[in-house]
Write a protein that holds these residues in place. Sequence first.
Motif, PDB file in Angstrom:
ATOM      1  N   ARG A 171     -14.458 -12.281  24.640  1.00  0.00           N
ATOM      2  CA  ARG A 171     -13.435 -12.816  23.739  1.00  0.00           C
ATOM      3  C   ARG A 171     -12.036 -12.623  24.315  1.00  0.00           C
ATOM      4  O   ARG A 171     -11.206 -13.540  24.303  1.00  0.00           O
ATOM      5  CB  ARG A 171     -13.532 -12.122  22.377  1.00  0.00           C
ATOM      6  N   LEU A 172     -11.763 -11.410  24.805  1.00  0.00           N
ATOM      7  CA  LEU A 172     -10.434 -11.106  25.321  1.00  0.00           C
ATOM      8  C   LEU A 172     -10.072 -11.987  26.514  1.00  0.00           C
ATOM      9  O   LEU A 172      -8.944 -12.479  26.623  1.00  0.00           O
ATOM     10  CB  LEU A 172     -10.355  -9.634  25.736  1.00  0.00           C
ATOM     11  N   GLN A 182     -10.867 -14.919  27.187  1.00  0.00           N
ATOM     12  CA  GLN A 182     -10.551 -16.297  26.826  1.00  0.00           C
ATOM     13  C   GLN A 182      -9.202 -16.447  26.113  1.00  0.00           C
ATOM     14  O   GLN A 182      -8.777 -17.567  25.828  1.00  0.00           O
ATOM     15  CB  GLN A 182     -11.674 -16.875  25.968  1.00  0.00           C
ATOM     16  N   THR A 183      -8.539 -15.336  25.850  1.00  0.00           N
ATOM     17  CA  THR A 183      -7.183 -15.431  25.314  1.00  0.00           C
ATOM     18  C   THR A 183      -6.182 -15.733  26.426  1.00  0.00           C
ATOM     19  O   THR A 183      -5.020 -16.029  26.148  1.00  0.00           O
ATOM     20  CB  THR A 183      -6.760 -14.125  24.603  1.00  0.00           C
ATOM     21  N   GLN A 222      -4.726 -18.003  29.429  1.00  0.00           N
ATOM     22  CA  GLN A 222      -4.689 -19.414  29.798  1.00  0.00           C
ATOM     23  C   GLN A 222      -5.481 -19.648  31.077  1.00  0.00           C
ATOM     24  O   GLN A 222      -5.348 -18.917  32.056  1.00  0.00           O
ATOM     25  CB  GLN A 222      -3.242 -19.863  30.015  1.00  0.00           C
ATOM     26  N   GLU A 236      -1.722 -10.166  31.370  1.00  0.00           N
ATOM     27  CA  GLU A 236      -1.794 -10.375  29.928  1.00  0.00           C
ATOM     28  C   GLU A 236      -2.702  -9.381  29.206  1.00  0.00           C
ATOM     29  O   GLU A 236      -2.543  -9.158  28.001  1.00  0.00           O
ATOM     30  CB  GLU A 236      -2.247 -11.812  29.644  1.00  0.00           C
ATOM     31  N   LEU A 237      -3.650  -8.783  29.923  1.00  0.00           N
ATOM     32  CA  LEU A 237      -4.601  -7.881  29.263  1.00  0.00           C
ATOM     33  C   LEU A 237      -4.392  -6.408  29.623  1.00  0.00           C
ATOM     34  O   LEU A 237      -5.118  -5.552  29.126  1.00  0.00           O
ATOM     35  CB  LEU A 237      -6.041  -8.286  29.606  1.00  0.00           C
ATOM     36  N   ARG A 283      -4.210  -3.918  26.824  1.00  0.00           N
ATOM     37  CA  ARG A 283      -5.423  -3.711  26.030  1.00  0.00           C
ATOM     38  C   ARG A 283      -6.487  -2.942  26.802  1.00  0.00           C
ATOM     39  O   ARG A 283      -7.319  -2.252  26.212  1.00  0.00           O
ATOM     40  CB  ARG A 283      -6.007  -5.058  25.599  1.00  0.00           C
TER      41      ARG A 283
END
Length: 205
Positions: A73-74, A76-77, A79, A127-128, A131
């Motif tokens: 899921r993460l 695919q956040t 781009q 971007e991750l 997290r």
Amino acid sequence: MIGKLRGIIDSYGEDWVIVDVGGVGYVVSCSTRTLSALPQAGGIATLAIETYVREDQIRLFGFTTDLEREWFRLLQTVQGVGTKVALAILSTLKASDLATAIALGDKAAVARSPGVGPKVAQRIVTELKDRAPAFTDIAPDVAKLQGDLGERRAPAPVADAVSALVNLGYGQAQASAAVAAALREAGEAAETARLIRLGLRELSK
């Protein structure tokens, strides 16, 4: 919405498996790592499921753990990352290794996945990165130091100390962790020589 399937493995394809649940066969797309972890046809398996509903189709994606599904899921956040690329990454890296690579800013490890170019790998890491530490046991200061090194923001004594330890044969992650520990003891104003000495002491523990 389907969140989990438990049933008998009916058959396999290149990137999918059919799970027989009470006589109904569900086609589930999986990473190669997940497929290799499942039993042979006739065996019983449990898969965490991510359900995708589109106007023209319903697709099921299966994972051996909830953590792997969360990373699906993460990813695919970001781009440029769809289901195909996300599965390719999870085929190449275990969820824990992916978290470590992102936390340490190791875009080269992410880019080893088929279909993932340098630009996409960089976006994933950038971007991750905030997290990723939640899914790994890497200390936040180590992750920050590795990020600073990757973006050339680290002070010269720190960068030189890490480089020296790497030249002695230690891995980048090991060297970064050792120097981060040295910084905690010696303070931000410590010189290269002291950071190397304290880092070597940390590595010898």
